[in-house]
Scaffold this active site. Structure first.
Site, short mmCIF file in Angstrom:
data_model
loop_
_atom_site.label_atom_id
_atom_site.label_comp_id
_atom_site.label_asym_id
_atom_site.label_seq_id
_atom_site.Cartn_x
_atom_site.Cartn_y
_atom_site.Cartn_z
N HIS A 197 6.35 -12.03 5.73
CA HIS A 197 6.14 -11.59 4.34
C HIS A 197 7.47 -11.24 3.70
CE1 HIS A 197 5.82 -8.09 7.00
NE2 HIS A 197 6.39 -7.38 6.03
N HIS A 226 9.15 -8.79 0.78
CA HIS A 226 8.97 -7.64 -0.11
C HIS A 226 9.70 -7.94 -1.43
CE1 HIS A 226 7.83 -4.53 3.02
NE2 HIS A 226 8.41 -5.44 3.80
N ILE A 283 0.82 -1.22 0.00
CA ILE A 283 0.00 0.00 0.00
C ILE A 283 0.86 1.28 0.00
CG2 ILE A 283 -0.27 0.37 2.50
CD1 ILE A 283 -3.29 0.64 2.02
#
Ligand code: 5GP
Length: 132
Positions: A93, A95, A30
């Site tokens: 996670h 990136h 985001i």
């Protein structure tokens, strides 16, 4: 309490989805640090990436590899870089950050402005190029 990424996985929060299978999802960050900055998230909610069971960690990297291939194909960066930090969202996670010729600095502190329309356009372009 469910993490923000679990809420995205469950469809409770919208995202610009790139790819998904039974165990993983990829969507645009985001607050991107480059156009096409994508997060790959195992659906199992585990905070620290190195606490993932070996098999799941392997699957996460292989899923990331396929998404990176799609980023490379769709956006033609020099290559796609990888960052694993996890200081903001306690749900493991990866990136994936396309590195372009004209801006090769890779840092989570460097944000770029990408309009909502461009995010939608990027998600369409990249998702079409990813083969899971
Ligand atoms: P880290 O935990 O590795 O420091 O970074 C978490 C990343 O998740 C940040 O780059 C941040 O912009 C992204 N992020 C946080 N909340 C959301 C969200 O609701 N949707 C999306 N797509 N990304 C998010």
């Amino acid at each position: 309490m469910a993490t923000i990424f679990t809420k995205i996985i469950n469809g409770e929060i919208p995202c610009h989805k790139i790819a998904e299978n039974d165990s993983h999802i990829a969507f645009l960050d985001i607050n991107p640090i480059a156009e096409g900055h994508t997060l790959v998230v195992p659906k199992k909610e585990i905070d620290y990436v190195f606490d993932l069971p070996d098999e799941l960690l392997g699957e996460t990297m292989l899923f990331s590899k396929k998404v990176a291939a799609g980023l490379d194909k769709a956006l033609n960066p020099i290559r796609t870089g990888v960052i694993v930090e996890g200081l903001e969202v306690p749900h493991a996670h990866i990136h994936l950050v396309p590195i372009y010729k004209e801006s090769q600095e890779v840092s989570l502190k460097r944000k770029v402005d990408v309009s909502e329309d461009r995010m939608s356009e990027l998600a369409t372009l990249i998702s079409k190029a990813v083969e899971i």
